[in-house]
Scaffold this motif. Structure first.
Motif, PDB file in Angstrom:
ATOM      1  N   ALA A 163      14.275 -48.290 -13.586  1.00 12.45           N
ATOM      2  CA  ALA A 163      15.393 -49.044 -13.019  1.00 12.45           C
ATOM      3  C   ALA A 163      14.971 -49.692 -11.700  1.00 12.45           C
ATOM      4  CB  ALA A 163      16.589 -48.128 -12.784  1.00 12.45           C
ATOM      5  N   PRO A 164      15.403 -50.922 -11.438  1.00  8.72           N
ATOM      6  CA  PRO A 164      15.179 -51.499 -10.110  1.00  8.72           C
ATOM      7  C   PRO A 164      15.840 -50.613  -9.065  1.00  8.72           C
ATOM      8  CG  PRO A 164      15.893 -53.191 -11.651  1.00  8.72           C
ATOM      9  CD  PRO A 164      16.103 -51.862 -12.334  1.00  8.72           C
ATOM     10  N   ILE A 189      16.421 -58.873 -22.974  1.00  8.94           N
ATOM     11  CA  ILE A 189      17.024 -57.890 -22.074  1.00  8.94           C
ATOM     12  C   ILE A 189      16.314 -56.560 -22.282  1.00  8.94           C
ATOM     13  CG2 ILE A 189      19.104 -56.577 -21.539  1.00  8.94           C
ATOM     14  CD1 ILE A 189      19.455 -59.387 -20.680  1.00  8.94           C
ATOM     15  N   PHE A 190      15.881 -55.938 -21.190  1.00  9.00           N
ATOM     16  CA  PHE A 190      15.267 -54.616 -21.252  1.00  9.00           C
ATOM     17  C   PHE A 190      16.275 -53.602 -20.721  1.00  9.00           C
ATOM     18  CE2 PHE A 190      11.740 -57.493 -21.434  1.00  9.00           C
ATOM     19  CZ  PHE A 190      10.860 -56.887 -22.308  1.00  9.00           C
ATOM     20  N   SER A 191      16.474 -52.538 -21.505  1.00  6.74           N
ATOM     21  CA  SER A 191      17.509 -51.556 -21.202  1.00  6.74           C
ATOM     22  C   SER A 191      16.939 -50.152 -21.150  1.00  6.74           C
ATOM     23  CB  SER A 191      18.616 -51.610 -22.260  1.00  6.74           C
ATOM     24  OG  SER A 191      19.162 -52.907 -22.358  1.00  6.74           O
ATOM     25  N   LEU A 192      17.725 -49.248 -20.550  1.00  4.22           N
ATOM     26  CA  LEU A 192      17.340 -47.848 -20.402  1.00  4.22           C
ATOM     27  C   LEU A 192      18.424 -46.926 -20.921  1.00  4.22           C
ATOM     28  CD1 LEU A 192      15.983 -47.753 -16.731  1.00  4.22           C
ATOM     29  CD2 LEU A 192      14.613 -47.416 -18.789  1.00  4.22           C
ATOM     30  N   GLY A 193      18.017 -45.771 -21.421  1.00  2.08           N
ATOM     31  CA  GLY A 193      18.954 -44.683 -21.678  1.00  2.08           C
ATOM     32  C   GLY A 193      19.776 -44.832 -22.929  1.00  2.08           C
ATOM     33  N   GLU A 194      20.532 -43.750 -23.208  1.00  5.45           N
ATOM     34  CA  GLU A 194      21.348 -43.708 -24.422  1.00  5.45           C
ATOM     35  C   GLU A 194      22.384 -44.811 -24.438  1.00  5.45           C
ATOM     36  OE1 GLU A 194      22.985 -39.869 -24.958  1.00  5.45           O
ATOM     37  OE2 GLU A 194      21.055 -38.839 -25.064  1.00  5.45           O
ATOM     38  N   TYR A 207      11.546 -48.640 -21.764  1.00  5.29           N
ATOM     39  CA  TYR A 207      12.494 -49.698 -22.056  1.00  5.29           C
ATOM     40  C   TYR A 207      12.710 -49.877 -23.556  1.00  5.29           C
ATOM     41  CZ  TYR A 207      11.882 -51.551 -17.267  1.00  5.29           C
ATOM     42  OH  TYR A 207      11.844 -51.727 -15.913  1.00  5.29           O
ATOM     43  N   ARG A 208      13.920 -50.320 -23.886  1.00  3.12           N
ATOM     44  CA  ARG A 208      14.197 -50.884 -25.204  1.00  3.12           C
ATOM     45  C   ARG A 208      14.475 -52.366 -24.990  1.00  3.12           C
ATOM     46  NH1 ARG A 208      19.385 -50.370 -29.326  1.00  3.12           N
ATOM     47  NH2 ARG A 208      18.555 -51.880 -30.813  1.00  3.12           N
ATOM     48  N   ALA A 209      13.830 -53.220 -25.767  1.00  4.13           N
ATOM     49  CA  ALA A 209      13.982 -54.663 -25.616  1.00  4.13           C
ATOM     50  C   ALA A 209      14.883 -55.218 -26.708  1.00  4.13           C
ATOM     51  CB  ALA A 209      12.623 -55.351 -25.667  1.00  4.13           C
ATOM     52  N   ARG A 210      15.746 -56.152 -26.327  1.00  4.29           N
ATOM     53  CA  ARG A 210      16.601 -56.843 -27.292  1.00  4.29           C
ATOM     54  C   ARG A 210      16.599 -58.337 -26.968  1.00  4.29           C
ATOM     55  NH1 ARG A 210      22.248 -53.798 -27.043  1.00  4.29           N
ATOM     56  NH2 ARG A 210      21.711 -53.763 -24.839  1.00  4.29           N
ATOM     57  N   GLN A 211      16.515 -59.139 -27.998  1.00  4.16           N
ATOM     58  CA  GLN A 211      16.528 -60.587 -27.834  1.00  4.16           C
ATOM     59  C   GLN A 211      17.959 -61.059 -27.620  1.00  4.16           C
ATOM     60  OE1 GLN A 211      13.585 -62.343 -27.995  1.00  4.16           O
ATOM     61  NE2 GLN A 211      14.566 -64.268 -27.425  1.00  4.16           N
ATOM     62  N   MET A 212      18.143 -61.969 -26.667  1.00  2.00           N
ATOM     63  CA  MET A 212      19.461 -62.554 -26.449  1.00  2.00           C
ATOM     64  C   MET A 212      19.558 -63.850 -27.239  1.00  2.00           C
ATOM     65  SD  MET A 212      21.340 -63.707 -22.904  1.00  2.00           S
ATOM     66  CE  MET A 212      21.548 -62.019 -22.352  1.00  2.00           C
ATOM     67  N   GLU A 213      20.565 -63.951 -28.074  1.00  2.00           N
ATOM     68  CA  GLU A 213      20.767 -65.148 -28.880  1.00  2.00           C
ATOM     69  C   GLU A 213      21.585 -66.151 -28.080  1.00  2.00           C
ATOM     70  OE1 GLU A 213      19.285 -65.613 -31.693  1.00  2.00           O
ATOM     71  OE2 GLU A 213      18.434 -63.587 -31.715  1.00  2.00           O
ATOM     72  N   THR A 214      20.926 -67.237 -27.661  1.00  2.00           N
ATOM     73  CA  THR A 214      21.595 -68.243 -26.835  1.00  2.00           C
ATOM     74  C   THR A 214      21.353 -69.631 -27.430  1.00  2.00           C
ATOM     75  OG1 THR A 214      19.635 -68.365 -25.415  1.00  2.00           O
ATOM     76  CG2 THR A 214      21.409 -66.889 -24.718  1.00  2.00           C
ATOM     77  N   PRO A 215      21.999 -69.959 -28.548  1.00  2.16           N
ATOM     78  CA  PRO A 215      21.782 -71.268 -29.169  1.00  2.16           C
ATOM     79  C   PRO A 215      22.273 -72.401 -28.272  1.00  2.16           C
ATOM     80  CG  PRO A 215      23.644 -70.154 -30.182  1.00  2.16           C
ATOM     81  CD  PRO A 215      22.998 -69.160 -29.280  1.00  2.16           C
ATOM     82  N   GLY A 216      21.459 -73.435 -28.183  1.00  2.00           N
ATOM     83  CA  GLY A 216      21.831 -74.602 -27.401  1.00  2.00           C
ATOM     84  C   GLY A 216      22.432 -75.675 -28.282  1.00  2.00           C
ATOM     85  N   PRO A 217      22.840 -76.804 -27.696  1.00  2.00           N
ATOM     86  CA  PRO A 217      23.474 -77.877 -28.463  1.00  2.00           C
ATOM     87  C   PRO A 217      22.544 -78.492 -29.504  1.00  2.00           C
ATOM     88  CG  PRO A 217      22.992 -78.580 -26.214  1.00  2.00           C
ATOM     89  CD  PRO A 217      22.774 -77.109 -26.266  1.00  2.00           C
ATOM     90  N   ASP A 218      21.222 -78.383 -29.276  1.00  2.00           N
ATOM     91  CA  ASP A 218      20.271 -78.931 -30.231  1.00  2.00           C
ATOM     92  C   ASP A 218      19.786 -77.877 -31.230  1.00  2.00           C
ATOM     93  OD1 ASP A 218      18.833 -77.348 -28.555  1.00  2.00           O
ATOM     94  OD2 ASP A 218      17.346 -78.860 -27.993  1.00  2.00           O
ATOM     95  N   ASP A 223       6.331 -58.958 -22.957  1.00  2.00           N
ATOM     96  CA  ASP A 223       7.114 -58.114 -23.865  1.00  2.00           C
ATOM     97  C   ASP A 223       6.317 -56.911 -24.354  1.00  2.00           C
ATOM     98  OD1 ASP A 223       9.092 -59.971 -23.518  1.00  2.00           O
ATOM     99  OD2 ASP A 223       8.940 -60.840 -25.524  1.00  2.00           O
ATOM    100  N   ALA A 224       5.007 -57.076 -24.466  1.00  2.00           N
ATOM    101  CA  ALA A 224       4.164 -55.955 -24.878  1.00  2.00           C
ATOM    102  C   ALA A 224       3.878 -55.019 -23.714  1.00  2.00           C
ATOM    103  CB  ALA A 224       2.849 -56.477 -25.462  1.00  2.00           C
ATOM    104  N   PHE A 225       3.766 -55.577 -22.512  1.00  2.00           N
ATOM    105  CA  PHE A 225       3.393 -54.799 -21.327  1.00  2.00           C
ATOM    106  C   PHE A 225       4.511 -53.872 -20.854  1.00  2.00           C
ATOM    107  CE2 PHE A 225       3.639 -54.569 -16.651  1.00  2.00           C
ATOM    108  CZ  PHE A 225       2.430 -53.961 -16.344  1.00  2.00           C
ATOM    109  N   LEU A 226       5.700 -54.391 -20.694  1.00  2.00           N
ATOM    110  CA  LEU A 226       6.766 -53.628 -20.034  1.00  2.00           C
ATOM    111  C   LEU A 226       7.092 -52.299 -20.718  1.00  2.00           C
ATOM    112  CD1 LEU A 226       9.182 -56.504 -18.960  1.00  2.00           C
ATOM    113  CD2 LEU A 226       7.770 -55.074 -17.460  1.00  2.00           C
ATOM    114  N   PRO A 227       7.255 -52.241 -22.041  1.00  2.00           N
ATOM    115  CA  PRO A 227       7.583 -50.947 -22.664  1.00  2.00           C
ATOM    116  C   PRO A 227       6.438 -49.944 -22.633  1.00  2.00           C
ATOM    117  CG  PRO A 227       8.235 -52.792 -24.076  1.00  2.00           C
ATOM    118  CD  PRO A 227       7.335 -53.344 -23.021  1.00  2.00           C
TER     119      PRO A 227
END
Length: 269
Positions: free
Chosen positions: A8-9, A179-184, A160-171, A151-155
């Motif tokens: 955690a920071p 997003i990297f997360s911690l804990g249950e 960490y558990r990594a999850r991709q954020m789905e952010t579709p743009g207009p195109d 993405d390979a280094f941090l875990p």
């Protein structure tokens, strides 16, 4: 106060050639006050909000000629063990683990794509005494041009558990963001953003720190009145209204008003 979980920071500081100028800028923009400088530790000076420690500033070491920048520290129960993980995962140690009196043990490292960060094993100094509230640390993003390597280094270094954020743009093309997360409860602690063409090629990988503010536009106005430079925003988002700036000595930071949110939260996969 409770210690921060591993990964955690937990603290941030920055070196400034003009320490008094940094105090004046952040005091005006964020309302920080500053404690007495510690001559024993190179004039290390803590910043406070409502009497709670939120950051620190320090002059550069003799002979150092580095650009002013905020350094974010991640909590570790064993700085030496984390340092070994950093090296094994392809990172570089810029400062080997060093005990700082009774306060704790620190190390400074660089992940393989070039972003610098700190490791903090707490002693008497646990870290932030205030986070997520106005004029304190709110969030951080590792900005890189080599997302796969990060993405390979941090875990390998932190749990960490990594999850991709789905952010579709207009195109139809979304922003590459994880997003990297911690804990249950999978508490988010760090974002990873791929740097696109909007970033000048001379800007290296770095960790962008966000300060929570009660009013993003007012914080930007105050920063510019004191010589800060606006690089992006203010912009509305589902997470809050935010803007990216540099202070007069070149240290990058962002401000975000989490109470002003526009749009639906993106999905995580």
């Amino acid at each position: 106060m409770a210690e921060f979980p591993e990964g955690a920071p937990c603290w941030m500081d920055a070196m400034f050639t003009d320490l008094e100028g940094a105090k004046e800028f952040y005091g005006y923009v964020l309302g920080w006050t500053f404690g007495e400088s510690s001559t024993e530790y190179g004039e290390y000076t803590q910043a406070y909000s409502d009497g709670k420690a939120v950051a620190a500033i320090v002059p550069p070491m003799p002979g150092a000629d580095a650009q002013s920048a905020w350094c974010l520290y991640f909590a570790s129960p064993d700085a030496a063990a984390t340092a070994e993980k950093i090296k094994s995962a392809g990172g570089e140690l810029l400062m080997e683990p060093m005990q700082v009196g009774v306060f704790g043990t620190m190390a400074i490292a660089k992940e393989p794509s070039g972003a610098v960060f700190g490791v903090w094993q707490p002693g008497d100094h646990k870290g932030f005494e205030k986070t997520g509230e106005p004029v304190s640390f709110a969030w951080a993003e590792l900005c890189t041009r080599d997302a796969a390597t990060v993405d390979a280094f941090l875990p390998q270094v932190f749990p960490y558990r990594a999850r991709q954020m789905e952010t579709p743009g207009p195109d139809g093309e979304g922003m590459d963001f994880k997003i990297f997360s911690l804990g249950e409860g999978e508490s988010p602690v760090l974002g990873r953003m791929t740097m696109g063409e909007e970033f000048p090629p001379e800007i290296p990988a770095y960790i962008q720190v966000y300060f929570a503010v009660p009013d993003c536009d007012e914080a930007v106005s105050r920063a510019r009145r004191r010589g800060g430079m606006l690089h992006f925003g203010p912009m509305d988002s589902p997470f809050g209204r935010f803007a990216a700036l540099t202070d007069p000595q070149g240290a990058a930071f962002a401000v975000i008003d989490g109470s002003t949110r526009v749009g639906e939260m993106p999905d995580l996969t």
